[in-house]
Each structure stands twice: as structure tokens, then as C-alpha cells.
Design an enzyme around this catalytic site. Sequence first.
Site: not given
Ligand code: ACO
Length: 366
Positions: A251, A306
Site C-alpha cells: 500500500h 482488497e
Molecule cells: N507484490 C510484490 N512486490 C511488491 C508489491 C506486491 N503487491 N507491492 C509493492 N512491491 C514491491 C515493489 O516491487 C517494489 O520493490 P523494489 O523496490 O524492489 O522495486 C517495492 O515493493 C515498492 O513498490 P512500489 O510499487 O513503489 O510501491 P507503491 O507504494 O508505489 O505501490 C501499490 C503501492 C500500487 C498498491 C503496490 O503495492 C501494488 O501494486 N500492489 C498490488 C496491487 C494491489 O493490491 N492494489 C490495491 C491497493 S489498495 C486500493 O487501491 C484500494
Amino acid sequence: MIQKGLKGVVCTETKISHIDGEKGRLIYRGFSAQDLAKEHSFEEVAYLLWNGMLPNTEELSNTKQQFKQSRKLPNYVKNIIDNIPANHEMLSVLRTAISSIELYDTKRITLQDAITLTSLVPAIISYRESIQNNTTYPEERTDLDHVAYYLYMLTGEEPSPSYVKALETYMILTMEHGLNASTFSARVTASTESDLGSAATSAIGTMKGPLHGGAPSGVIDLLNDIAKSGDIRGSIQQKVENGEKLMGFGHRVYKTMDPRAQAIKETLQDNKKEDDWFDLALKVEKTAIEVLEELKPGRKLYTNVEFYAAAVLRELNIPSHLFTATFTASRMVGWTTHVMEQLEDNTIFRPSAQYVGPLYEKNLDK
Ligand code: ACO
């Protein structure tokens, strides 16, 4: 310095909600969202968000009445939905139908308009479902409260109180969540002094993406995939090593478990039935957190709303293609509240981008 995705940038003040990402707390207008979900109805919490205070008995009764009087789907909207191709997803249908709703006044935004948009989402979903499934569109009723009505419109049957409570918990917890992507886009549209229907349409288009509202059906796919592999740890490890994002984890703001996921998980545990799928979800959560800690050290990745939303909606027999639409049905309250707040003290949103493209003309140097 460039902040991609405006990460960490504070661009407005709000009195609507507060997210404490470190402590894992969500506050609506000063109240804990978890407590509100336990003790209050959808209409009461919607009233709180729109007006800043909980309703008294008369105000609540009037609000429920307004919801009931606004739920009849106009024929012109039915005609539009009739003409949307069958392969369009429900969120595209909602985006198109909501954009067509005639509101009271395109210049002024009224509470009645916010109620109308919120009230019509279940009717739009149900009408489209009846076309897609070749079933009869349920008779519109004015005796049921909003969440019970939504379940009734999906099934054509009077829902049980425990089903209503489970869905109401989910819908209250997902009504509002600060400047998430869809709410931000609603505020950007409102900041141009456009109308409420346009702001809600922008928000639905943004909600549709898999990184935002599209995640819960992705959670079902993830769990099905893992179950099929028969190796929970190996399968999760492989996905993360391949650079896949695990749906329902991570998140932007919460650096601990999302309190909404916690509250929904508790509701499911309290009403626990024999359910292999929920047991699998618990195992996947535990294993994925361990694997992510190993492979992404220091990133603090936990379950988001989610993950358990998928479990609760599945338990209510809501098909996965309606998960994001159900999220939209609750988030409409947050979007409309933010639009009203934006207009109280409006400044048009207009950030800048750093140009990194070529410069071809010789005289550009002069
Ligand atoms: N699975 C695996 N790795 C992850 C995940 C995940 N779900 N989420 C983040 N990471 C990792 C990224 O790969 C990144 O790793 P790195 O630094 O080695 O490249 C690091 O954690 C940071 O990730 P970001 O994408 O920069 O985190 P951000 O805060 O920008 O993204 C987000 C948040 C978009 C929700 C992301 O965690 C994601 O895509 N999750 C999966 C989709 C999801 O569940 N969305 C629902 C969110 S809740 C809502 O919208 C109501």
C-alpha cells in the site's frame, strides 16, 4: 526534485479522513472507521462524511428516504446500457451510465446529487447484470435500506441480516480513503469547476485500473493459481522473483496491515464457516509476508483491504467481475464528499513536468 506519482506530496488540506500509515489507523471525520463499521449503517456514515457529523434520528430517516426516492433508474439510462456491447466490463458500463445521469444543477453541487449518484450505482449494476445473464431486472423497491437493496438487486431475493451486515462492514470501510488515485482524479476534475457527474466519471475511470480498484478479482486469481500449484511458498516465491506484484499486498500509505483488511478479517473470523478458501487466504497471507520480507527487505509489505475484500465478497456470492463495481458503490460517497470539499476553497490542480525531450530548432538556444 521530481516526485513520480506525487509520492509523499501534500497538495491540499482535508477534514474528511485521516490515514495513519505507521499505526494502521483510518479516521473518518474524527471517528475510527472500524468503530463506525461496527456500530453504524451505510446511510449514517455517508451522512457523516457528507455533513461532518453523525445524523440525529430525523436526519437519518430523511437521508434514508432520499436514498430510496433516488434509486429508480431512468429509462434513458436503461437505453444507453442496452446499447453497450456485451464485452464491456462493468466498470466501463458504470462510467458511461454515471456520465449520463441528469443531475439537479450542473453549476452547483448539491447533497441530493451526491445521494442520487450513490443511490443509482446498485441499479446500474443490477440492470446490466440482468441483460448479460438474460434474467429479469428485479422490481424496484423502496422499503429496503441501501445495502440490503444492493444485495436484493443482485439476487432478486430478500438478503439475510448477516449478509447485509457483512457487506455493510465492507462498504463502510471502503467509502473513503484520502487522496487515493480515483479521489484525486475526482478533485482534479472538480478543480476546473466542472460538474459532479464529470468528477464521478473521472473517478470511475481511474478506479478501473488493476493497481487500484481492480485488485480484488486479482486476489481471487492469485489464490486460485497458488491453490492449483499445490506449493504455497514455492508459488509465491516464483511470482515475486519474476517481478510480479502480489494482488492484495502493499500500500502506498500503510506500512503495517491495512486496518480495513484487519476489520474485514475479524468479521470473517467471527462468522467463520467451514471454508477452505478462507483458510487458504490466511495461509497465503502469512507465507507471502514472510517471502516478501526475505525478497524485498525493508519494504514493509502487508495485506491491503482488497485481500480480505475478496474473501468477504466471495462469501456473499458476489461474482468476482462485480468486485470493483461494489467498491465503486461505496467509494461514490468519498468521491462526492471530496468534490464538495474541493469547491469550498478551490485552486485548479496544475502541477508541472520537467521537459527531457529533444530541442531541434537552432534558435531555441538564443
Ligand atoms: N507484490 C510484490 N512486490 C511488491 C508489491 C506486491 N503487491 N507491492 C509493492 N512491491 C514491491 C515493489 O516491487 C517494489 O520493490 P523494489 O523496490 O524492489 O522495486 C517495492 O515493493 C515498492 O513498490 P512500489 O510499487 O513503489 O510501491 P507503491 O507504494 O508505489 O505501490 C501499490 C503501492 C500500487 C498498491 C503496490 O503495492 C501494488 O501494486 N500492489 C498490488 C496491487 C494491489 O493490491 N492494489 C490495491 C491497493 S489498495 C486500493 O487501491 C484500494
